[in-house]
Scaffold this motif. Structure first.
Motif, PDB file in Angstrom:
ATOM      1  N   GLU A  25      38.359  -4.601  11.854  1.00  0.00           N
ATOM      2  CA  GLU A  25      37.841  -4.418  10.497  1.00  0.00           C
ATOM      3  C   GLU A  25      37.728  -2.938  10.141  1.00  0.00           C
ATOM      4  O   GLU A  25      38.076  -2.525   9.029  1.00  0.00           O
ATOM      5  CB  GLU A  25      36.474  -5.099  10.372  1.00  0.00           C
ATOM      6  CG  GLU A  25      36.541  -6.606  10.434  1.00  0.00           C
ATOM      7  CD  GLU A  25      35.193  -7.260  10.177  1.00  0.00           C
ATOM      8  OE1 GLU A  25      34.165  -6.536  10.110  1.00  0.00           O
ATOM      9  OE2 GLU A  25      35.157  -8.500  10.051  1.00  0.00           O
ATOM     10  N   ARG A  26      37.270  -2.143  11.098  1.00  0.00           N
ATOM     11  CA  ARG A  26      37.128  -0.711  10.842  1.00  0.00           C
ATOM     12  C   ARG A  26      38.480  -0.047  10.603  1.00  0.00           C
ATOM     13  O   ARG A  26      38.636   0.755   9.676  1.00  0.00           O
ATOM     14  CB  ARG A  26      36.432  -0.041  12.039  1.00  0.00           C
ATOM     15  CG  ARG A  26      36.040   1.412  11.809  1.00  0.00           C
ATOM     16  CD  ARG A  26      35.595   2.068  13.087  1.00  0.00           C
ATOM     17  NE  ARG A  26      36.722   2.405  13.947  1.00  0.00           N
ATOM     18  CZ  ARG A  26      36.594   2.864  15.205  1.00  0.00           C
ATOM     19  NH1 ARG A  26      35.389   3.000  15.739  1.00  0.00           N
ATOM     20  NH2 ARG A  26      37.658   3.168  15.917  1.00  0.00           N
ATOM     21  N   GLU A  27      39.463  -0.391  11.418  1.00  0.00           N
ATOM     22  CA  GLU A  27      40.769   0.255  11.332  1.00  0.00           C
ATOM     23  C   GLU A  27      41.574  -0.236  10.132  1.00  0.00           C
ATOM     24  O   GLU A  27      42.357   0.520   9.555  1.00  0.00           O
ATOM     25  CB  GLU A  27      41.567   0.020  12.623  1.00  0.00           C
ATOM     26  CG  GLU A  27      40.963   0.663  13.852  1.00  0.00           C
ATOM     27  CD  GLU A  27      40.869   2.176  13.731  1.00  0.00           C
ATOM     28  OE1 GLU A  27      41.894   2.812  13.399  1.00  0.00           O
ATOM     29  OE2 GLU A  27      39.767   2.724  13.956  1.00  0.00           O
ATOM     30  N   SER A  28      41.403  -1.486   9.751  1.00  0.00           N
ATOM     31  CA  SER A  28      42.173  -2.053   8.641  1.00  0.00           C
ATOM     32  C   SER A  28      41.463  -1.921   7.303  1.00  0.00           C
ATOM     33  O   SER A  28      42.109  -1.989   6.247  1.00  0.00           O
ATOM     34  CB  SER A  28      42.467  -3.529   8.912  1.00  0.00           C
ATOM     35  OG  SER A  28      41.276  -4.309   8.857  1.00  0.00           O
ATOM     36  N   GLY A  29      40.141  -1.758   7.358  1.00  0.00           N
ATOM     37  CA  GLY A  29      39.361  -1.694   6.123  1.00  0.00           C
ATOM     38  C   GLY A  29      39.165  -3.040   5.470  1.00  0.00           C
ATOM     39  O   GLY A  29      38.761  -3.117   4.303  1.00  0.00           O
ATOM     40  N   LEU A  30      39.428  -4.123   6.228  1.00  0.00           N
ATOM     41  CA  LEU A  30      39.306  -5.486   5.690  1.00  0.00           C
ATOM     42  C   LEU A  30      38.522  -6.361   6.658  1.00  0.00           C
ATOM     43  O   LEU A  30      38.523  -6.106   7.872  1.00  0.00           O
ATOM     44  CB  LEU A  30      40.695  -6.102   5.485  1.00  0.00           C
ATOM     45  CG  LEU A  30      41.596  -5.467   4.430  1.00  0.00           C
ATOM     46  CD1 LEU A  30      43.004  -6.025   4.574  1.00  0.00           C
ATOM     47  CD2 LEU A  30      41.052  -5.737   3.037  1.00  0.00           C
ATOM     48  N   PRO A  31      37.883  -7.411   6.168  1.00  0.00           N
ATOM     49  CA  PRO A  31      37.236  -8.360   7.081  1.00  0.00           C
ATOM     50  C   PRO A  31      38.264  -9.005   8.009  1.00  0.00           C
ATOM     51  O   PRO A  31      39.379  -9.318   7.596  1.00  0.00           O
ATOM     52  CB  PRO A  31      36.623  -9.404   6.135  1.00  0.00           C
ATOM     53  CG  PRO A  31      36.534  -8.723   4.814  1.00  0.00           C
ATOM     54  CD  PRO A  31      37.683  -7.777   4.739  1.00  0.00           C
ATOM     55  N   ALA A  32      37.897  -9.174   9.264  1.00  0.00           N
ATOM     56  CA  ALA A  32      38.790  -9.844  10.204  1.00  0.00           C
ATOM     57  C   ALA A  32      38.882 -11.325   9.867  1.00  0.00           C
ATOM     58  O   ALA A  32      37.941 -11.911   9.316  1.00  0.00           O
ATOM     59  CB  ALA A  32      38.275  -9.657  11.631  1.00  0.00           C
ATOM     60  N   PRO A  33      40.013 -11.971  10.166  1.00  0.00           N
ATOM     61  CA  PRO A  33      40.091 -13.426   9.985  1.00  0.00           C
ATOM     62  C   PRO A  33      39.022 -14.124  10.828  1.00  0.00           C
ATOM     63  O   PRO A  33      38.507 -13.550  11.793  1.00  0.00           O
ATOM     64  CB  PRO A  33      41.501 -13.768  10.488  1.00  0.00           C
ATOM     65  CG  PRO A  33      42.253 -12.478  10.478  1.00  0.00           C
ATOM     66  CD  PRO A  33      41.252 -11.410  10.724  1.00  0.00           C
ATOM     67  N   GLU A  34      38.706 -15.354  10.471  1.00  0.00           N
ATOM     68  CA  GLU A  34      37.723 -16.114  11.249  1.00  0.00           C
ATOM     69  C   GLU A  34      38.210 -16.260  12.688  1.00  0.00           C
ATOM     70  O   GLU A  34      39.329 -16.708  12.935  1.00  0.00           O
ATOM     71  CB  GLU A  34      37.511 -17.498  10.627  1.00  0.00           C
ATOM     72  CG  GLU A  34      36.489 -18.332  11.358  1.00  0.00           C
ATOM     73  CD  GLU A  34      36.280 -19.701  10.759  1.00  0.00           C
ATOM     74  OE1 GLU A  34      35.632 -20.550  11.417  1.00  0.00           O
ATOM     75  OE2 GLU A  34      36.786 -19.949   9.634  1.00  0.00           O
ATOM     76  N   SER A  35      37.363 -15.874  13.620  1.00  0.00           N
ATOM     77  CA  SER A  35      37.732 -15.886  15.031  1.00  0.00           C
ATOM     78  C   SER A  35      37.379 -17.228  15.651  1.00  0.00           C
ATOM     79  O   SER A  35      36.225 -17.670  15.598  1.00  0.00           O
ATOM     80  CB  SER A  35      37.002 -14.759  15.762  1.00  0.00           C
ATOM     81  OG  SER A  35      37.404 -14.686  17.111  1.00  0.00           O
ATOM     82  N   LEU A  36      38.372 -17.901  16.236  1.00  0.00           N
ATOM     83  CA  LEU A  36      38.185 -19.214  16.839  1.00  0.00           C
ATOM     84  C   LEU A  36      38.079 -19.086  18.354  1.00  0.00           C
ATOM     85  O   LEU A  36      38.932 -18.455  18.986  1.00  0.00           O
ATOM     86  CB  LEU A  36      39.347 -20.140  16.483  1.00  0.00           C
ATOM     87  CG  LEU A  36      39.625 -20.339  14.992  1.00  0.00           C
ATOM     88  CD1 LEU A  36      40.798 -21.294  14.802  1.00  0.00           C
ATOM     89  CD2 LEU A  36      38.388 -20.854  14.265  1.00  0.00           C
ATOM     90  N   THR A  37      37.044 -19.674  18.919  1.00  0.00           N
ATOM     91  CA  THR A  37      36.854 -19.627  20.363  1.00  0.00           C
ATOM     92  C   THR A  37      36.585 -21.021  20.910  1.00  0.00           C
ATOM     93  O   THR A  37      36.139 -21.920  20.194  1.00  0.00           O
ATOM     94  CB  THR A  37      35.682 -18.710  20.757  1.00  0.00           C
ATOM     95  OG1 THR A  37      34.459 -19.273  20.248  1.00  0.00           O
ATOM     96  CG2 THR A  37      35.872 -17.305  20.206  1.00  0.00           C
ATOM     97  N   VAL A  38      36.848 -21.169  22.205  1.00  0.00           N
ATOM     98  CA  VAL A  38      36.470 -22.381  22.935  1.00  0.00           C
ATOM     99  C   VAL A  38      35.924 -22.013  24.309  1.00  0.00           C
ATOM    100  O   VAL A  38      35.638 -22.893  25.117  1.00  0.00           O
ATOM    101  CB  VAL A  38      37.662 -23.352  23.109  1.00  0.00           C
ATOM    102  CG1 VAL A  38      38.090 -23.953  21.785  1.00  0.00           C
ATOM    103  CG2 VAL A  38      38.835 -22.669  23.798  1.00  0.00           C
ATOM    104  N   LEU A  39      35.770 -20.728  24.565  1.00  0.00           N
ATOM    105  CA  LEU A  39      35.367 -20.316  25.911  1.00  0.00           C
ATOM    106  C   LEU A  39      33.964 -20.772  26.255  1.00  0.00           C
ATOM    107  O   LEU A  39      33.596 -20.874  27.427  1.00  0.00           O
ATOM    108  CB  LEU A  39      35.533 -18.814  26.108  1.00  0.00           C
ATOM    109  CG  LEU A  39      34.842 -17.816  25.189  1.00  0.00           C
ATOM    110  CD1 LEU A  39      33.407 -17.584  25.575  1.00  0.00           C
ATOM    111  CD2 LEU A  39      35.601 -16.493  25.214  1.00  0.00           C
ATOM    112  N   GLU A  40      33.159 -21.078  25.233  1.00  0.00           N
ATOM    113  CA  GLU A  40      31.812 -21.566  25.504  1.00  0.00           C
ATOM    114  C   GLU A  40      31.832 -22.880  26.293  1.00  0.00           C
ATOM    115  O   GLU A  40      30.948 -23.147  27.092  1.00  0.00           O
ATOM    116  CB  GLU A  40      31.025 -21.741  24.201  1.00  0.00           C
ATOM    117  CG  GLU A  40      31.673 -22.644  23.180  1.00  0.00           C
ATOM    118  CD  GLU A  40      32.701 -21.964  22.301  1.00  0.00           C
ATOM    119  OE1 GLU A  40      33.241 -22.641  21.399  1.00  0.00           O
ATOM    120  OE2 GLU A  40      32.968 -20.755  22.507  1.00  0.00           O
TER     121      GLU A  40
END
Length: 354
Positions: free
Chosen positions: A287-302
């Motif tokens: 987000e900092r480098e692109s100046g845009l919100p990151a896409p929704e991050s999907l995880t399953v590691l939990e």
């Protein structure tokens, strides 16, 4: 024949296999011989993981996990095994039988024979936890060049023996084998063919290696006892400088394509599943480098932990089944692996089901 630049591939079908045995992080930590155990769940987000069946009747080695994943993938495909032109195995772990590592013949060749893909070119690729995405990149190029029409990429990871070694050997709160406690076992398989429309296709897939970080994560025989082990320099691995290498390269890659991240219209991002805290940090840097919100991050590691080379596709399959990823979504898959390997794979998904 269309040129390679005019052709795209797609993920025609996807399958996974997860062992039924569940081991919680609390159960694993309780086995450590230390009065000051590491805060594994707080640091990684891993609440539980799947562990292979160790019984004589149902023993699940790397080969078995891979075979089950192929069966699941083919159950959703319009292709029969005899129509598969290429089989690529990307397993890091190569157990076939209890305690036996199999190097020859290749896993891919034996899997192709077992499923009846008698005409397939079959070979193995090893690139740590980026192995499946590396194999997809190669298969993508083969199909786009007209060398193949169809192919499967498969991996079976019986990786939790490194956790067993870590449990035996860890005696300090912070130890080079700490990351070994976060792994889980799984199989994953994807079938690629030529895209028939823009709704389902791999937009791009590419990888790079920065060898200056190659010593930060090493797997091999234990240095102090029998068994397999993984040693990770976590302090050196998880730095802004290292994470920025992959992020800056991706943004530069888009510019070279005449694009920008906002034009990609990314709906979701799936990182290699190793630590929720680290992934939050990487997304903040993006987000900092692109100046845009990151896409929704999907995880399953939990609930599955770090399943090594299968992790992106275990996550993709799980969120397809949940309905998180809806038709018309664009998913950015971001491999990261010992080496250090960075990459990006943009996939448009519409017809690919659970």
């Amino acid at each position: 024949m269309p040129s390679i630049t005019d052709t795209h591939t797609r993920i025609e079908s996807l399958g996974t296999y997860l062992p039924s045995k569940v081991v919680s992080t609390d159960e694993l930590i309780a086995q450590l011989d230390t009065d000051n155990p590491p805060p594994l769940e707080a640091l990684t987000g891993v609440r539980e993981r799947r562990v292979y069946d160790d019984s004589d009747a149902g023993y699940e080695d790397s080969f078995t996990l891979a075979r089950h994943a192929i069966d699941d993938c083919l159950s959703r495909s319009r292709y029969t095994p005899s129509e598969i032109d290429v089989v690529i195995s990307a397993s890091i772990t190569r157990t076939r039988g209890r305690g036996h590592y199999s190097m020859e013949p290749s896993f891919a060749a034996v899997l192709a024979e077992e499923i009846g893909a008698e005409h397939a070119v079959a070979f193995d690729i090893g690139n740590a936890c980026a192995g499946m995405v590396t194999s997809i990149m190669l298969l993508d190029r083969m199909i786009r060049a007209g060398i193949a029409r169809t192919g499967i990429v498969v991996s079976g990871e019986q990786i939790t023996p490194i956790a067993a070694t870590a449990v035996r050997e860890i005696s300090e709160k912070y130890d080079p084998q700490f990351a070994s406690l976060s792994v889980g076992d799984a199989g994953a398989c994807v079938l690629l063919d030529r895209a028939v429309d823009d709704a389902d296709r791999i937009e791009y897939v590419d990888l790079m290696t920065s060898s200056s970080y190659a010593e930060f994560c090493i797997g091999g025989p234990s240095r102090t006892s029998q068994g397999l082990a993984m040693y990770t320099d976590n302090k050196s691995m998880h730095t802004e400088q290292r994470y920025l290498q992959g992020i800056v390269w991706y943004l530069d890659y888009l510019r070279e394509r005449g694009s920008r991240i906002e034009a990609e219209q990314l709906d979701f991002i799936i990182h290699h599943q190793f630590s929720t805290r680290a992934l939050d940090y990487i997304n903040a840097l993006l987000e900092r480098e692109s100046g845009l919100p990151a896409p929704e991050s999907l995880t399953v590691l939990e609930k599955y932990g770090n399943t090594a080379s299968t992790s992106h596709f275990v996550a993709l399959h799980d969120h397809l089944k949940r309905g998180t990823i809806t038709p018309g979504s664009t998913v950015l898959i971001v491999p990261s692996a010992s080496g250090m390997v960075y990459g990006h794979m943009s996939v448009h998904i519409s017809a690919l089901g659970s």
